[in-house]
Design a protein around this motif. Structure first.
Motif, PDB file in Angstrom:
ATOM      1  N   UNK A  39      -2.649  20.525 -17.512  1.00 46.16           N
ATOM      2  CA  UNK A  39      -2.508  19.435 -18.871  1.00 46.16           C
ATOM      3  C   UNK A  39      -1.328  19.147 -19.427  1.00 46.16           C
ATOM      4  N   UNK A  40       0.013  19.272 -19.825  1.00 54.71           N
ATOM      5  CA  UNK A  40       0.688  19.705 -20.707  1.00 54.71           C
ATOM      6  C   UNK A  40       0.181  18.123 -22.265  1.00 54.71           C
ATOM      7  N   UNK A  41      -0.278  17.795 -22.038  1.00 54.27           N
ATOM      8  CA  UNK A  41      -0.758  17.045 -23.120  1.00 54.27           C
ATOM      9  C   UNK A  41      -1.839  17.356 -24.238  1.00 54.27           C
ATOM     10  N   UNK A  42      -1.968  19.271 -23.971  1.00 57.64           N
ATOM     11  CA  UNK A  42      -2.814  19.696 -24.931  1.00 57.64           C
ATOM     12  C   UNK A  42      -1.764  20.285 -25.510  1.00 57.64           C
ATOM     13  N   UNK A  43      -0.711  20.482 -25.191  1.00 60.96           N
ATOM     14  CA  UNK A  43       0.209  21.493 -25.989  1.00 60.96           C
ATOM     15  C   UNK A  43       0.709  21.983 -27.601  1.00 60.96           C
ATOM     16  N   UNK A  44       0.516  22.515 -28.414  1.00 62.44           N
ATOM     17  CA  UNK A  44      -0.032  22.663 -29.640  1.00 62.44           C
ATOM     18  C   UNK A  44       2.022  22.381 -29.930  1.00 62.44           C
ATOM     19  N   UNK A  45       2.018  22.100 -30.913  1.00 68.78           N
ATOM     20  CA  UNK A  45       3.290  21.994 -32.062  1.00 68.78           C
ATOM     21  C   UNK A  45       3.669  23.424 -32.492  1.00 68.78           C
ATOM     22  N   UNK A  46       2.898  24.389 -33.248  1.00 70.49           N
ATOM     23  CA  UNK A  46       2.679  25.557 -33.750  1.00 70.49           C
ATOM     24  C   UNK A  46       2.571  26.520 -32.562  1.00 70.49           C
ATOM     25  N   UNK A  47       4.879  27.660 -33.323  1.00 78.66           N
ATOM     26  CA  UNK A  47       5.175  28.164 -31.904  1.00 78.66           C
ATOM     27  C   UNK A  47       4.768  29.381 -31.385  1.00 78.66           C
ATOM     28  N   UNK A  48       4.675  29.502 -30.456  1.00 78.26           N
ATOM     29  CA  UNK A  48       3.960  30.650 -29.624  1.00 78.26           C
ATOM     30  C   UNK A  48       4.347  32.465 -30.576  1.00 78.26           C
ATOM     31  N   UNK A  49       3.632  32.947 -30.981  1.00 77.90           N
ATOM     32  CA  UNK A  49       4.085  33.910 -31.313  1.00 77.90           C
ATOM     33  C   UNK A  49       3.749  35.282 -30.764  1.00 77.90           C
ATOM     34  N   UNK A  50       4.387  36.436 -31.009  1.00 78.24           N
ATOM     35  CA  UNK A  50       4.184  37.986 -30.663  1.00 78.24           C
ATOM     36  C   UNK A  50       2.722  37.972 -29.825  1.00 78.24           C
ATOM     37  N   UNK A  51       2.070  38.160 -31.186  1.00 77.05           N
ATOM     38  CA  UNK A  51       0.514  38.434 -31.061  1.00 77.05           C
ATOM     39  C   UNK A  51       0.002  37.624 -29.529  1.00 77.05           C
ATOM     40  N   UNK A  52       0.590  36.184 -29.420  1.00 77.65           N
ATOM     41  CA  UNK A  52      -0.129  35.783 -28.290  1.00 77.65           C
ATOM     42  C   UNK A  52      -0.264  36.102 -27.401  1.00 77.65           C
ATOM     43  N   UNK A  53       1.075  37.104 -26.871  1.00 77.25           N
ATOM     44  CA  UNK A  53       1.746  36.735 -25.556  1.00 77.25           C
ATOM     45  C   UNK A  53       1.306  38.200 -24.885  1.00 77.25           C
ATOM     46  N   UNK A  54       0.638  39.108 -26.368  1.00 81.20           N
ATOM     47  CA  UNK A  54      -0.134  40.182 -26.021  1.00 81.20           C
ATOM     48  C   UNK A  54      -1.043  40.440 -24.447  1.00 81.20           C
ATOM     49  N   UNK A  55      -1.417  40.743 -23.493  1.00 77.74           N
ATOM     50  CA  UNK A  55      -1.810  40.801 -22.521  1.00 77.74           C
ATOM     51  C   UNK A  55      -2.142  41.306 -21.152  1.00 77.74           C
ATOM     52  N   UNK A  56      -2.632  40.769 -20.189  1.00 79.78           N
ATOM     53  CA  UNK A  56      -2.240  41.156 -18.659  1.00 79.78           C
ATOM     54  C   UNK A  56      -2.318  38.914 -18.454  1.00 79.78           C
ATOM     55  N   UNK A  57      -1.184  39.139 -17.814  1.00 76.34           N
ATOM     56  CA  UNK A  57      -1.538  37.599 -18.084  1.00 76.34           C
ATOM     57  C   UNK A  57      -0.639  37.236 -15.845  1.00 76.34           C
ATOM     58  N   UNK A  58      -1.050  36.225 -14.597  1.00 72.01           N
ATOM     59  CA  UNK A  58      -1.112  36.342 -13.303  1.00 72.01           C
ATOM     60  C   UNK A  58      -0.268  34.730 -13.296  1.00 72.01           C
ATOM     61  N   UNK A  59       0.621  34.873 -12.826  1.00 68.31           N
ATOM     62  CA  UNK A  59       1.570  33.652 -12.937  1.00 68.31           C
ATOM     63  C   UNK A  59       1.039  32.821 -11.486  1.00 68.31           C
ATOM     64  N   UNK A  60       0.829  31.385 -12.396  1.00 68.34           N
ATOM     65  CA  UNK A  60       0.536  30.303 -10.875  1.00 68.34           C
ATOM     66  C   UNK A  60       1.568  29.764 -10.395  1.00 68.34           C
ATOM     67  N   UNK A  61       2.617  29.585 -10.875  1.00 71.40           N
ATOM     68  CA  UNK A  61       3.158  29.014  -9.644  1.00 71.40           C
ATOM     69  C   UNK A  61       5.035  29.403 -10.619  1.00 71.40           C
ATOM     70  N   UNK A  62       6.042  29.249  -9.714  1.00 75.90           N
ATOM     71  CA  UNK A  62       7.135  28.945 -10.388  1.00 75.90           C
ATOM     72  C   UNK A  62       7.959  28.046 -10.073  1.00 75.90           C
ATOM     73  N   UNK A  63       8.332  26.608 -10.101  1.00 78.57           N
ATOM     74  CA  UNK A  63       9.410  25.730 -10.160  1.00 78.57           C
ATOM     75  C   UNK A  63      10.383  25.356 -10.933  1.00 78.57           C
ATOM     76  N   UNK A  64      11.324  25.049  -9.856  1.00 79.94           N
ATOM     77  CA  UNK A  64      12.875  24.972 -10.571  1.00 79.94           C
ATOM     78  C   UNK A  64      13.825  24.019  -9.890  1.00 79.94           C
TER      79      UNK A  64
END
Length: 270
Positions: free
Chosen positions: A3-28
């Motif tokens: 649910x994207x209704x809980x998205x934040x207004x504050x921009x994502x920072x570099x510190x927040x993307x550090x780590x290991x991520x697995x992709x759930x899906x891509x849609x286009x």
């Protein structure tokens, strides 16, 4: 779907993307998807300044019980040509991330890799800026220390990008010069297969992008652009802060080889 209704207004920072991520899906396209992929196994490992990314078609994700890639059929090898891998540096400005690819398995790039990021309780959404898509990334590094990134060089023009946590690794090795090739990797692969050019195939599959676990200091492959290598040992010393490492690989025809790597300065490729 999150649910994207809980998205934040504050921009994502570099510190927040550090780590290991697995992709759930891509849609286009993002708003009215005509293409959806929930099956390709995709891992993105982001360290401080460096990253690596591996994308393996589902049919190859569990590995293959074969002696070498030469045992695969023509059609199977062409399907393996859909695998993707790349590594380099990243920057985030006002919630928009730009990934610079120093090495790229597919060779020449098709446009710039830029995404607008939104963080929610369900994960990290990436919306393409230069292309119309959305990807959902799931955090796999909860409770783990921030990953470390190193760049290595060895003979033959190869560069190695290594991202590690205490228990996981992603190692991407390739030649930066291949980004300047006139044709994508899969097209060159088809020509080499049609001509049964073993020397060319051994050279093309000299690249390797592998992800896995570090167990007692030993790096064991769990996902790879060489699916016959799943379960094999990549290195006995990836987890140590060494300036030199040794990795084990296999040529297209199955011949084993070792590569000896030395830490490189970032200015060497940036």
């Amino acid at each position: 779907m999150s649910d994207r209704s809980d998205r934040r207004e504050k921009p994502v920072t570099y510190a927040e993307i550090k780590g290991l991520w697995r992709r759930a899906y891509i849609k286009a396209p993002a708003a009215t998807p005509q293409i959806e992929d929930h099956d390709t196994q995709v891992y993105w490992f982001q360290a401080d300044g460096l990253y690596a990314d591996l994308r393996i078609p589902a049919r190859f994700s569990a590995g293959l019980s074969i002696d070498c890639l030469a045992d695969l059929s023509h059609d199977e090898l062409l399907a393996l040509g859909d695998a993707e891998g790349f590594a380099g540096s990243a920057s985030v400005v006002d919630g928009v991330c730009t990934w610079q690819r120093a090495i790229n398995l597919q060779g020449p790039e098709r446009g710039r890799d830029i995404g607008r990021l939104e963080r929610t309780r369900g994960g990290l959404f990436e919306y393409g800026v230069a292309a119309d898509f959305v990807e959902l990334w799931l955090d796999q590094s909860v409770g783990s220390p921030s990953p470390e990134g190193r760049v290595f060089t060895c003979g033959g023009g190869f560069w190695g990008f290594l991202i590690t946590s205490p228990t996981r690794f992603l190692f991407a090795q390739d030649r930066p010069a291949r980004k300047n090739l006139a044709r994508p990797w899969k097209e060159a692969l088809a020509q080499a297969l049609n001509g049964d050019d073993r020397d060319q195939l051994n050279d093309m599959f000299g690249t390797e992008y592998s992800f896995g676990r570090i167990e007692n200091g030993v790096a064991v492959i769990g996902l790879s652009s060489h699916p016959n290598r799943v379960g094999a040992v990549l290195s006995e010393n990836l987890g140590a802060p060494h300036h030199q490492i040794v990795t084990h690989h296999a040529r297209f025809d199955g011949e084993g080889l070792k590569r000896h790597w030395s830490v490189a300065e970032l200015s060497g490729w940036s």
